[in-house]
Scaffold this active site. Sequence first.
Site, PDB file in Angstrom:
ATOM      1  N   LYS A 206      62.015  37.612  71.053  1.00 17.04           N
ATOM      2  CA  LYS A 206      61.745  36.496  71.944  1.00 17.04           C
ATOM      3  C   LYS A 206      63.064  35.979  72.484  1.00 17.04           C
ATOM      4  O   LYS A 206      63.941  35.557  71.725  1.00 17.04           O
ATOM      5  CB  LYS A 206      61.008  35.395  71.186  1.00 17.04           C
ATOM      6  CG  LYS A 206      60.669  34.218  72.064  1.00 17.04           C
ATOM      7  CD  LYS A 206      59.797  33.216  71.351  1.00 17.04           C
ATOM      8  CE  LYS A 206      59.529  32.025  72.229  1.00 17.04           C
ATOM      9  NZ  LYS A 206      58.759  30.999  71.530  1.00 17.04           N
ATOM     10  N   LYS A 258      58.787  39.110  74.403  1.00 13.90           N
ATOM     11  CA  LYS A 258      58.516  37.957  75.251  1.00 13.90           C
ATOM     12  C   LYS A 258      59.813  37.403  75.811  1.00 13.90           C
ATOM     13  O   LYS A 258      60.766  37.257  75.049  1.00 13.90           O
ATOM     14  CB  LYS A 258      57.835  36.896  74.388  1.00 13.90           C
ATOM     15  CG  LYS A 258      57.553  35.594  75.083  1.00 13.90           C
ATOM     16  CD  LYS A 258      57.010  34.616  74.094  1.00 13.90           C
ATOM     17  CE  LYS A 258      56.796  33.301  74.783  1.00 13.90           C
ATOM     18  NZ  LYS A 258      56.362  32.282  73.880  1.00 13.90           N
TER      19      LYS A 258
HETATM   20  C1  PBG Z   1      57.174  28.278  71.276  1.00 14.71           C
HETATM   21  C2  PBG Z   1      56.562  28.983  72.427  1.00 14.71           C
HETATM   22  C3  PBG Z   1      56.993  28.980  73.762  1.00 14.71           C
HETATM   23  C4  PBG Z   1      56.083  29.761  74.473  1.00 14.71           C
HETATM   24  C5  PBG Z   1      55.132  30.223  73.577  1.00 14.71           C
HETATM   25  N1  PBG Z   1      55.461  29.746  72.315  1.00 14.71           N
HETATM   26  C6  PBG Z   1      58.082  28.217  74.434  1.00 14.71           C
HETATM   27  C7  PBG Z   1      59.472  28.367  74.057  1.00 14.71           C
HETATM   28  O1  PBG Z   1      59.861  29.161  73.196  1.00 14.71           O
HETATM   29  O2  PBG Z   1      60.262  27.626  74.627  1.00 14.71           O
HETATM   30  C8  PBG Z   1      56.173  30.044  75.927  1.00 14.71           C
HETATM   31  C9  PBG Z   1      54.961  30.623  76.559  1.00 14.71           C
HETATM   32  C10 PBG Z   1      55.007  30.614  78.044  1.00 14.71           C
HETATM   33  O3  PBG Z   1      56.028  30.271  78.659  1.00 14.71           O
HETATM   34  O4  PBG Z   1      53.973  30.972  78.647  1.00 14.71           O
HETATM   35  N2  PBG Z   1      56.192  27.761  70.410  1.00 14.71           N
END
Ligand code: PBG
Length: 333
Positions: A206, A258
């Site tokens: 991520k 992601k």
């Molecule tokens: C964190 C989380 C995020 C997203 C999903 N889980 C945001 C981040 O890490 O800042 C982002 C999902 C999206 O942008 O569609 N719990």
Amino acid sequence: MSEETVAVPLGGPTVRPRRLRTTPALRRMVAETSLEPRQLVLPVFVREGLSEPQPISSMPGVVQHTRSSLLGAVSEAAELGLGGVMLFGIPEHKDATGSGAIDPAGILNLAITDVVAEVGDALTVMSDLCIDEFTDHGHCGVLTPDGRVDNDRTLAVYAEMALAQAAAGVDMVGPSGMMDGQVAVIRAALDVAEHTDVSILAYSAKYASAFYGPFREAVDSSLQGDRRTYQQDSPNARESVREALLDIEEGADIVMVKPALAYLDVVRRVRDAVDVPVAAYNISGEYSMLEAAAAQGWIDREVAILETLTSIRRAGADIVLTYWASEVARLLG
Ligand code: PBG
């Protein structure tokens, strides 16, 4: 240039890749990549204390659900044959440790129970396992006195959050906080409590990304600054393979990359390196960019959506999390 100098044999080429593109039936038959409802997971937001679904302005077409409107969305997802839903909860009150995340009466845990009661085994019910929606500082972990994210104290919170979600009936938890060791701690906590069938979709790779922007509105995030000390740095790809392999060793059942679109090479690398299913998250900013261009009439919305999701599948994702999941299932049906 005169006709005579063109190097095409009399009668034209004998090898003609275009032949297989002649008709829709032929193109369908030779398509290397499929897009099917079962491969899609719909992320959904449920907010405590709402009486009406609340539109998210930066994600046209996506709402924060009330507990009851959520049930409509998930039963539709089940009827459409989606693979699953990923639940995000937005509490009314946030605090330093994100205590709403582990409270059995917290919005996310209540929503899990509601959704499981609604759809039963027809969908895989997944929940975000991270405290950023629940903390007043907006970080994915608890903070040290000097304001840094404390990896190991956060792990203890994640273990409790996993137990609360499992008790609420979730099928699969999605640790998304990028703390080192989070999968091992969550697996151990679940196993000790005999939740051995609850599986883990690990957000393994991520990245710290500008494309999460609209999500911050979707969850009323209070984050100041960024997540660069725990989420990955965009120049790195090898590191994602390492993260995925570590998560699998720690007990991840599925690994995820992601965002998706700016990281399709990472999806491919991870797919080639592991033997578990690979998911990719087509995130909020990817959704919003396409919707914004389509709203201007600059691109053909439906064709662009299908092309986008197909590209993520082609890069190697077995499963795609996307805000278009239900709409696409309808288009494909
Ligand atoms: C964190 C989380 C995020 C997203 C999903 N889980 C945001 C981040 O890490 O800042 C982002 C999902 C999206 O942008 O569609 N719990």
